[in-house]
Design a protein around this motif. Structure first.
Motif, PDB file in Angstrom:
ATOM      1  N   LEU A 106      77.212  43.890  28.799  1.00  8.90           N
ATOM      2  CA  LEU A 106      75.804  43.848  29.219  1.00  8.90           C
ATOM      3  C   LEU A 106      75.546  44.814  30.356  1.00  8.90           C
ATOM      4  O   LEU A 106      76.413  45.094  31.194  1.00  8.90           O
ATOM      5  CB  LEU A 106      75.439  42.430  29.657  1.00  8.90           C
ATOM      6  N   ASP A 107      74.309  45.318  30.375  1.00  8.05           N
ATOM      7  CA  ASP A 107      73.844  46.138  31.479  1.00  8.05           C
ATOM      8  C   ASP A 107      73.335  45.227  32.599  1.00  8.05           C
ATOM      9  O   ASP A 107      73.538  44.023  32.595  1.00  8.05           O
ATOM     10  CB  ASP A 107      72.744  47.086  30.995  1.00  8.05           C
ATOM     11  N   ARG A 163      62.169  26.648  36.125  1.00  3.89           N
ATOM     12  CA  ARG A 163      62.907  27.263  35.009  1.00  3.89           C
ATOM     13  C   ARG A 163      63.079  28.753  35.309  1.00  3.89           C
ATOM     14  O   ARG A 163      62.102  29.443  35.619  1.00  3.89           O
ATOM     15  CB  ARG A 163      62.167  27.082  33.698  1.00  3.89           C
ATOM     16  N   HIS A 164      64.329  29.231  35.196  1.00  2.00           N
ATOM     17  CA  HIS A 164      64.667  30.624  35.495  1.00  2.00           C
ATOM     18  C   HIS A 164      65.340  31.257  34.263  1.00  2.00           C
ATOM     19  O   HIS A 164      66.157  30.618  33.609  1.00  2.00           O
ATOM     20  CB  HIS A 164      65.604  30.692  36.712  1.00  2.00           C
ATOM     21  N   GLU A 165      64.968  32.535  34.011  1.00  2.00           N
ATOM     22  CA  GLU A 165      65.460  33.223  32.804  1.00  2.00           C
ATOM     23  C   GLU A 165      65.920  34.626  33.176  1.00  2.00           C
ATOM     24  O   GLU A 165      65.265  35.319  33.981  1.00  2.00           O
ATOM     25  CB  GLU A 165      64.367  33.274  31.743  1.00  2.00           C
ATOM     26  N   ARG A 166      67.051  35.040  32.590  1.00  2.00           N
ATOM     27  CA  ARG A 166      67.596  36.377  32.793  1.00  2.00           C
ATOM     28  C   ARG A 166      67.899  36.991  31.416  1.00  2.00           C
ATOM     29  O   ARG A 166      68.377  36.297  30.501  1.00  2.00           O
ATOM     30  CB  ARG A 166      68.889  36.338  33.607  1.00  2.00           C
ATOM     31  N   CYS A 167      67.639  38.314  31.259  1.00  2.00           N
ATOM     32  CA  CYS A 167      67.909  39.039  30.010  1.00  2.00           C
ATOM     33  C   CYS A 167      68.626  40.350  30.328  1.00  2.00           C
ATOM     34  O   CYS A 167      68.347  40.986  31.354  1.00  2.00           O
ATOM     35  CB  CYS A 167      66.611  39.350  29.242  1.00  2.00           C
ATOM     36  N   ALA A 168      69.529  40.735  29.426  1.00  2.00           N
ATOM     37  CA  ALA A 168      70.281  41.986  29.601  1.00  2.00           C
ATOM     38  C   ALA A 168      70.580  42.569  28.224  1.00  2.00           C
ATOM     39  O   ALA A 168      70.713  41.850  27.230  1.00  2.00           O
ATOM     40  CB  ALA A 168      71.570  41.727  30.378  1.00  2.00           C
ATOM     41  N   VAL A 221      70.419  41.877  22.511  1.00  2.00           N
ATOM     42  CA  VAL A 221      69.780  41.442  23.764  1.00  2.00           C
ATOM     43  C   VAL A 221      70.215  39.991  24.017  1.00  2.00           C
ATOM     44  O   VAL A 221      70.013  39.128  23.146  1.00  2.00           O
ATOM     45  CB  VAL A 221      68.246  41.549  23.694  1.00  2.00           C
ATOM     46  N   VAL A 222      70.790  39.758  25.180  1.00  2.00           N
ATOM     47  CA  VAL A 222      71.247  38.416  25.539  1.00  2.00           C
ATOM     48  C   VAL A 222      70.307  37.867  26.618  1.00  2.00           C
ATOM     49  O   VAL A 222      70.121  38.506  27.668  1.00  2.00           O
ATOM     50  CB  VAL A 222      72.695  38.442  26.063  1.00  2.00           C
ATOM     51  N   CYS A 223      69.731  36.726  26.339  1.00  2.00           N
ATOM     52  CA  CYS A 223      68.829  36.052  27.288  1.00  2.00           C
ATOM     53  C   CYS A 223      69.321  34.627  27.500  1.00  2.00           C
ATOM     54  O   CYS A 223      69.739  33.960  26.537  1.00  2.00           O
ATOM     55  CB  CYS A 223      67.391  36.030  26.763  1.00  2.00           C
ATOM     56  N   THR A 224      69.221  34.152  28.764  1.00  2.00           N
ATOM     57  CA  THR A 224      69.584  32.775  29.087  1.00  2.00           C
ATOM     58  C   THR A 224      68.465  32.145  29.906  1.00  2.00           C
ATOM     59  O   THR A 224      67.873  32.805  30.781  1.00  2.00           O
ATOM     60  CB  THR A 224      70.909  32.716  29.874  1.00  2.00           C
ATOM     61  N   SER A 225      68.168  30.900  29.616  1.00  2.00           N
ATOM     62  CA  SER A 225      67.099  30.157  30.287  1.00  2.00           C
ATOM     63  C   SER A 225      67.674  28.832  30.784  1.00  2.00           C
ATOM     64  O   SER A 225      68.237  28.054  30.007  1.00  2.00           O
ATOM     65  CB  SER A 225      65.926  29.905  29.323  1.00  2.00           C
ATOM     66  N   VAL A 226      67.492  28.564  32.107  1.00  2.00           N
ATOM     67  CA  VAL A 226      68.077  27.381  32.741  1.00  2.00           C
ATOM     68  C   VAL A 226      67.002  26.668  33.542  1.00  2.00           C
ATOM     69  O   VAL A 226      66.221  27.310  34.270  1.00  2.00           O
ATOM     70  CB  VAL A 226      69.259  27.765  33.670  1.00  2.00           C
ATOM     71  N   ASP A 227      66.942  25.335  33.387  1.00  2.00           N
ATOM     72  CA  ASP A 227      66.087  24.503  34.240  1.00  2.00           C
ATOM     73  C   ASP A 227      66.924  23.332  34.763  1.00  2.00           C
ATOM     74  O   ASP A 227      68.143  23.334  34.655  1.00  2.00           O
ATOM     75  CB  ASP A 227      64.828  24.051  33.484  1.00  2.00           C
ATOM     76  N   ALA A 253      61.408  41.950  25.755  1.00  2.00           N
ATOM     77  CA  ALA A 253      60.254  41.054  25.862  1.00  2.00           C
ATOM     78  C   ALA A 253      60.166  40.136  24.656  1.00  2.00           C
ATOM     79  O   ALA A 253      59.900  38.934  24.788  1.00  2.00           O
ATOM     80  CB  ALA A 253      58.979  41.879  26.009  1.00  2.00           C
ATOM     81  N   ASP A 254      60.392  40.705  23.410  1.00  2.00           N
ATOM     82  CA  ASP A 254      60.329  39.853  22.227  1.00  2.00           C
ATOM     83  C   ASP A 254      61.473  38.827  22.217  1.00  2.00           C
ATOM     84  O   ASP A 254      61.283  37.688  21.773  1.00  2.00           O
ATOM     85  CB  ASP A 254      60.395  40.718  20.969  1.00  2.00           C
ATOM     86  N   SER A 255      62.630  39.240  22.708  1.00  2.00           N
ATOM     87  CA  SER A 255      63.757  38.308  22.753  1.00  2.00           C
ATOM     88  C   SER A 255      63.471  37.152  23.719  1.00  2.00           C
ATOM     89  O   SER A 255      63.784  35.980  23.432  1.00  2.00           O
ATOM     90  CB  SER A 255      65.030  39.044  23.180  1.00  2.00           C
ATOM     91  N   ALA A 256      62.823  37.471  24.860  1.00  2.00           N
ATOM     92  CA  ALA A 256      62.497  36.409  25.824  1.00  2.00           C
ATOM     93  C   ALA A 256      61.469  35.447  25.249  1.00  2.00           C
ATOM     94  O   ALA A 256      61.580  34.216  25.402  1.00  2.00           O
ATOM     95  CB  ALA A 256      61.991  37.031  27.115  1.00  2.00           C
ATOM     96  N   ASP A 257      60.444  35.982  24.523  1.00  2.00           N
ATOM     97  CA  ASP A 257      59.441  35.097  23.920  1.00  2.00           C
ATOM     98  C   ASP A 257      60.051  34.228  22.829  1.00  2.00           C
ATOM     99  O   ASP A 257      59.729  33.037  22.716  1.00  2.00           O
ATOM    100  CB  ASP A 257      58.300  35.935  23.343  1.00  2.00           C
TER     101      ASP A 257
END
Length: 346
Positions: A278-279, A291-296, A306-312, A327-331
């Motif tokens: 990942l970059d 809720r916090h989300e990170r994508c790389a 594209v790897v995205c993680t969402s944690v609450d 953006a599409d991966s996060a949605d």
């Protein structure tokens, strides 16, 4: 009743009774004097007699004048028609002072034993008057002074009532805001996101859950990794979704209480950085407090992913997307998360 027995004489006391003293016939001034040397021979004493000088003649006292016996104050004069002002009582008669009447004999009083006076303690110092305590912040309730009698207001004067200033309990309101507002602000996201349960749906929009042996083996492997990395997780899930156009989405995660979701999201991206090359991760705004989300962007099997993680506070969900932008991966991860993770309302 028998007569009393005679008293026994004390030791050294004469047995003969003491004769009573002779009764005086009259006052001692009128009795004949007794010569104690009567019947005693005094002629054998040859004593020289010294001739004493004659005594000077004694002076006789002057005869006091006759005094009249006091017969009381003089009678008041008879009232007369004289209008002169009274000038005081009449002067006493000239001559010697009148003899006062004899004083009545005083009865002797019995004097008992003298009792020593008790020492008196020094007087206590005077106690200063107590000053009433004045409470801070409380104004006196005395009515305002009234105008003097006969006072008239100037022409054009209109009395305006003075509005009392309201005293709000600012300290109480601040205490309530700190004691109740802060816990409610930070506690509401926790109560809304934890506890939660997870279940993989078969269909999510145009994505279908693949249940072939290869997809099932991949999902089981990812689920074991999640259990190993998050050993406090209450439940874990993993699945592979695909579309008819060839897009592939792999999602995995778990449920459980998390105190700091932001640091957990950064830790999850750091864990997957080596596996997917990942970059630098990007922060994505989820619009949900807590809720916090990170994508790389990375690669897997020679394809860009594209790897995205969402944690609450109640769960963590990670997705690996192919042929999609960040953006599409996060949605799409938000859509999958809403279908898979369901908070349990108490």
């Amino acid at each position: 009743m028998p007569p009393p027995l005679p008293r026994r004489p004390a030791w050294g006391e004469s047995a003969e009774p003491t004769p009573p003293p002779p009764v005086a016939v009259g006052p001692p001034e009128h009795q004949t004097p007794v010569d104690p040397w009567a019947g005693v021979d005094t002629g054998g004493w040859d004593l020289p007699s010294a001739e004493l000088p004659p005594l000077p003649p004694t002076m006789s006292y002057p005869t006091p004048p006759d005094t009249r016996q006091w017969s009381g104050p003089p009678a008041p004069p008879a009232p007369s028609r004289d209008t002169r002002q009274w000038s005081g009582p009449p002067a006493p008669p000239a001559g010697p002072y009148p003899v006062p009447p004899p004083a009545a004999p005083s009865t002797p009083r019995a004097i008992g034993p003298l009792v020593p006076a008790r020492p008196m303690s020094p007087p206590a110092p005077p106690t200063p008057p107590k000053v009433p305590k004045q409470r801070r912040g409380r104004r006196s309730t005395a009515p305002p002074p009234s105008p003097p009698p006969g006072w008239q207001a100037p022409k054009g004067y209109v009395p305006v009532p003075v509005r009392r200033r309201r005293r709000w309990p600012w300290l109480l309101l601040l205490t309530l805001a700190c004691c109740c507002g802060c816990p409610a602000y930070y506690g509401f996201p926790i109560s809304a996101q934890y506890p939660a349960r997870a279940a993989l749906p078969v269909q999510v929009d145009d994505l279908s859950l693949r249940q072939d042996s290869r997809s099932t083996e991949t999902a089981k492997k990812l689920e074991n990794e999640v259990r190993k990395e998050h050993w406090l997780a209450e439940d874990t899930f993993a699945g592979v979704y695909a579309t008819t156009s060839g897009k592939r989405v792999t999602v995995f995660g778990g449920t459980g209480f998390r105190l700091s979701p932001e640091s957990d999201a950064e830790a999850e991206i750091s864990r997957l950085t080596k596996q997917y090359a990942l970059d630098a991760p990007e922060s994505v705004d989820t619009g949900v407090r807590g809720r916090h989300e990170r994508c790389a962007v990375g690669s897997a099997d020679g394809s860009a992913v594209v790897v995205c993680t969402s944690v609450d506070h109640g769960s963590i969900a990670t997705g690996v997307f192919t042929r999609l932008s960040v953006a599409d991966s996060a949605d799409l991860l938000g859509t999958l998360r809403a279908q898979i993770v369901q908070p349990e309302r108490g």
